[in-house]
Design an enzyme around this catalytic site. Structure first.
Site, PDB file in Angstrom:
ATOM      1  N   TYR A  10     -15.866   4.347  14.848  1.00  0.00           N
ATOM      2  CA  TYR A  10     -15.590   5.027  13.581  1.00  0.00           C
ATOM      3  C   TYR A  10     -14.082   5.135  13.397  1.00  0.00           C
ATOM      4  CZ  TYR A  10     -17.284   7.874   9.675  1.00  0.00           C
ATOM      5  OH  TYR A  10     -17.630   8.335   8.420  1.00  0.00           O
ATOM      6  N   VAL A  40     -11.285   1.935  12.180  1.00  0.00           N
ATOM      7  CA  VAL A  40     -10.705   1.208  11.050  1.00  0.00           C
ATOM      8  C   VAL A  40     -11.775   0.801  10.040  1.00  0.00           C
ATOM      9  CG1 VAL A  40      -9.380  -0.835  10.370  1.00  0.00           C
ATOM     10  CG2 VAL A  40      -8.783   0.388  12.469  1.00  0.00           C
ATOM     11  N   GLN A  41     -12.775   0.026  10.471  1.00  0.00           N
ATOM     12  CA  GLN A  41     -13.821  -0.446   9.568  1.00  0.00           C
ATOM     13  C   GLN A  41     -15.030   0.486   9.512  1.00  0.00           C
ATOM     14  OE1 GLN A  41     -14.426  -2.970   7.399  1.00  0.00           O
ATOM     15  NE2 GLN A  41     -12.376  -3.837   7.557  1.00  0.00           N
ATOM     16  N   ALA A  81     -10.295  -4.796  22.021  1.00  0.00           N
ATOM     17  CA  ALA A  81     -10.163  -4.368  23.417  1.00  0.00           C
ATOM     18  C   ALA A  81     -11.289  -3.414  23.808  1.00  0.00           C
ATOM     19  CB  ALA A  81      -8.804  -3.708  23.636  1.00  0.00           C
ATOM     20  N   HIS A 130     -15.582  -9.373  12.821  1.00  0.00           N
ATOM     21  CA  HIS A 130     -14.466 -10.178  13.313  1.00  0.00           C
ATOM     22  C   HIS A 130     -15.047 -11.175  14.310  1.00  0.00           C
ATOM     23  CE1 HIS A 130     -10.419 -11.201  14.090  1.00  0.00           C
ATOM     24  NE2 HIS A 130     -10.109 -10.308  15.000  1.00  0.00           N
ATOM     25  N   GLU A 184      14.051  -3.826  -5.764  1.00  0.00           N
ATOM     26  CA  GLU A 184      14.035  -5.262  -6.028  1.00  0.00           C
ATOM     27  C   GLU A 184      13.286  -6.054  -4.946  1.00  0.00           C
ATOM     28  OE1 GLU A 184      14.818  -6.743  -8.669  1.00  0.00           O
ATOM     29  OE2 GLU A 184      15.948  -5.206  -9.734  1.00  0.00           O
ATOM     30  N   GLU A 243       8.989  -3.433  -7.003  1.00  0.00           N
ATOM     31  CA  GLU A 243       8.614  -4.259  -8.147  1.00  0.00           C
ATOM     32  C   GLU A 243       7.482  -5.214  -7.789  1.00  0.00           C
ATOM     33  OE1 GLU A 243      10.592  -7.287 -11.461  1.00  0.00           O
ATOM     34  OE2 GLU A 243      11.889  -6.188 -10.080  1.00  0.00           O
TER      35      GLU A 243
END
Length: 360
Positions: A38, A40-41, A101, A124, A244, A248
Site C-alpha cells: 500500500y 506507490v501503486q 526489492a 511491472h 522559463e 511555462e
C-alpha cells in the site's frame, strides 16, 4: 479487441467502450482481489477497484504507516484489511504491488499461497523478466499477468476521481486457467485504465526503466538543471530562470501537447517560438540519442535492474534516498520553484479563504 494502425504497425488495444465496467464486474464477481503493498501503486489501484464494486482486500503489516493509511482510506481491519499472509490466503488474485526489492524479500511467503487456479498480478515486469536476479519464478498452475498504469498511483486515483482514465499496458506471462486474458483485461478496467494496450513482460520493463531514467524523470531533470544553470550564469534571476525552464513548460505548454500533440502546441505559440523550436529540436535529438542508446542497453543487459536490487535492498536505503532527494529539494532551482508555486492564484486564494474562515 480493437486494432490501431500506426504507419503500418498494428497494435491490440482494449477500450472501455468494448469492455465496459459491467463486463469487468461480471468477470471478477467471484474473485477476491488481494492488494499486497500500500505504497506507490497500491492505494490508487485498491481504491479504484473498491469504488468500481470489486471485492478487494488489502494486505499490509499491522501497525505500520501504510496500515494506518489503509484504515484512513476506508479499509476495515478484519473485513477488508488483513495482515499480509492472511490476505494472501484469502485472495484469488494476488496484486503484487510492493517495491521490486520488497517483492524479492516476500516472495517465499507469496509463493506458498499461490495455489492452483489463482492469479498473480503485477504492475511491472521487473520481477519476472529479471528472475535470475530476483528469484521470482511462479508455479505453472497459476495465471501470471500484469496491468501497468502509465503513471503514478496518485495520478491514477486523481484521474479516476475526475472521471478520466490513465492508459495502461497489459501482458500475459502465463495462462494456466484459460481465463487469463479476460481476468487481466477486467482488472485493467477495474483499476481505472483509460484504455489498455498489449505488450509483454520484457518490453514493459525495458520501456519503463528507459522512460523513468529518460524523458519521464532523469533526462527531464538533467535538461531543467542545464538550462537553469545557463540562464543564471548569464544574469537572469532565479524567478525568471525557473519560469522559463519549468513553469511555462508544465503549466502552459505540456497541457497543449497532451490535448492535441506537439505540432498543435507549436501552432499555438508565437512564430518566433515555432521557428526556434523547429530549428533546434533535431540538435537535441542528435545530442541525446547516444545517451538513450547507452541507457537502453544498460536496461536490456540487466545492469540497471541489478543496480536497483543492490541499492534498494540495503537497510539504509531510505536514509540514503533522503540525502539525494534533499540535494534536489534544496537546490536553488527547486527552491525557486517552491516560491513560484506559492504565487499561483489558486495557492494564494487558499490561505485567504482559511483566514476568512478563522475570522468568522
Amino acid at each position: 479487441m480493437a486494432k490501431l494502425n500506426f504507419g503500418g504497425v498494428e497494435e491490440n488495444v482494449v477500450t472501455r467502450e468494448e469492455f465496459p465496467l459491467a463486463k469487468a464486474q461480471a468477470v471478477l464477481k467471484n474473485e477476491v482481489v488481494a492488494v499486497i503493498g500500500y505504497g506507490v501503486q497500491g492505494p490508487g489501484q485498491a481504491l479504484n477497484q473498491k469504488d468500481n464494486g470489486i471485492n478487494v482486500i488489502v494486505g499490509q503489516r499491522k501497525n505500520s504507516k501504510t496500515w494506518d493509511k489503509a484504515v484512513r482510506d476506508g479499509f476495515v481491519p478484519g473485513e477488508t484489511l488483513f495482515e499480509i499472509e492472511e490476505a494472501l490466503q484469502r485472495g484469488t488474485v494476488i496484486c503484487y504491488l510492493l517495491s521490486d526489492a520488497a517483492q524479492i524479500a516476500l516472495w517465499p511467503t507469496v509463493q506458498k499461497h499461490l495455489t492452483p487456479g489463482k492469479a498473480l498480478y503485477f504492475s511491472h515486469g521487473f520481477g519476472i523478466t529479471f528472475n535470475e536476479q530476483t528469484g521470482i519464478v511462479p508455479p505453472k498452475d497459476v495465471d501470471v499477468f500484469l496491468v501497468a498504469p502509465k503513471g503514478s498511483g496518485t495520478s491514477l486515483r486523481r484521474m479516476f476521481l475526475q472521471g478520466r482514465g490513465l492508459n495502461s499496458s497489459y501482458a500475459i506471462f502465463q495462462d494456466a486457467t484459460g481465463k487469463a486474458k479476460e481476468r487481466v483485461i477486467a482488472l485493467g478496467i477495474a483499476v481505472g485504465s483509460g484504455y489498455l494496450f498489449e505488450t509483454d513482460f520484457r518490453k514493459e520493463v525495458y520501456s519503463d526503466l528507459t522512460g523513468e531514467r529518460g524523458t519521464l524523470m532523469g533526462a527531464i531533470q538533467g535538461i531543467f538543471a542545464a538550462q537553469y544553470e545557463v540562464l543564471r550564469k548569464k544574469g537572469h534571476t532565479p524567478s525568471e530562470a525557473f519560469n522559463e525552464t519549468v513553469e511555462e513548460l508544465t503549466q502552459s505548454l505540456m497541457p497543449l501537447v497532451a490535448e492535441n500533440g506537439m505540432d498543435w502546441m507549436y501552432a499555438n505559440c508565437s512564430t518566433t517560438a515555432q521557428r526556434g523550436a523547429l530549428d533546434w529540436w533535431k540538435k537535441f535529438r542528435d545530442a541525446t540519442l547516444p545517451v538513450f542508446t547507452e541507457l537502453y542497453e544498460s536496461v536490456a543487459t540487466g545492469k540497471e535492474s541489478q543496480r536497483s536490487i543492490d541499492s534498494n535492498s540495503q537497510p539504509d536505503y531510505r536514509e540514503k534516498l533522503e540525502v539525494e532527494l534533499k540535494e534536489l529539494r534544496d537546490s536553488e532551482m527547486w527552491q525557486a520553484g517552491k516560491t513560484v508555486r506559492s504565487l499561483r492564484p489558486e495557492n494564494q486564494a487558499a490561505p485567504a479563504k482559511k483566514a476568512a474562515e478563522v475570522a468568522n
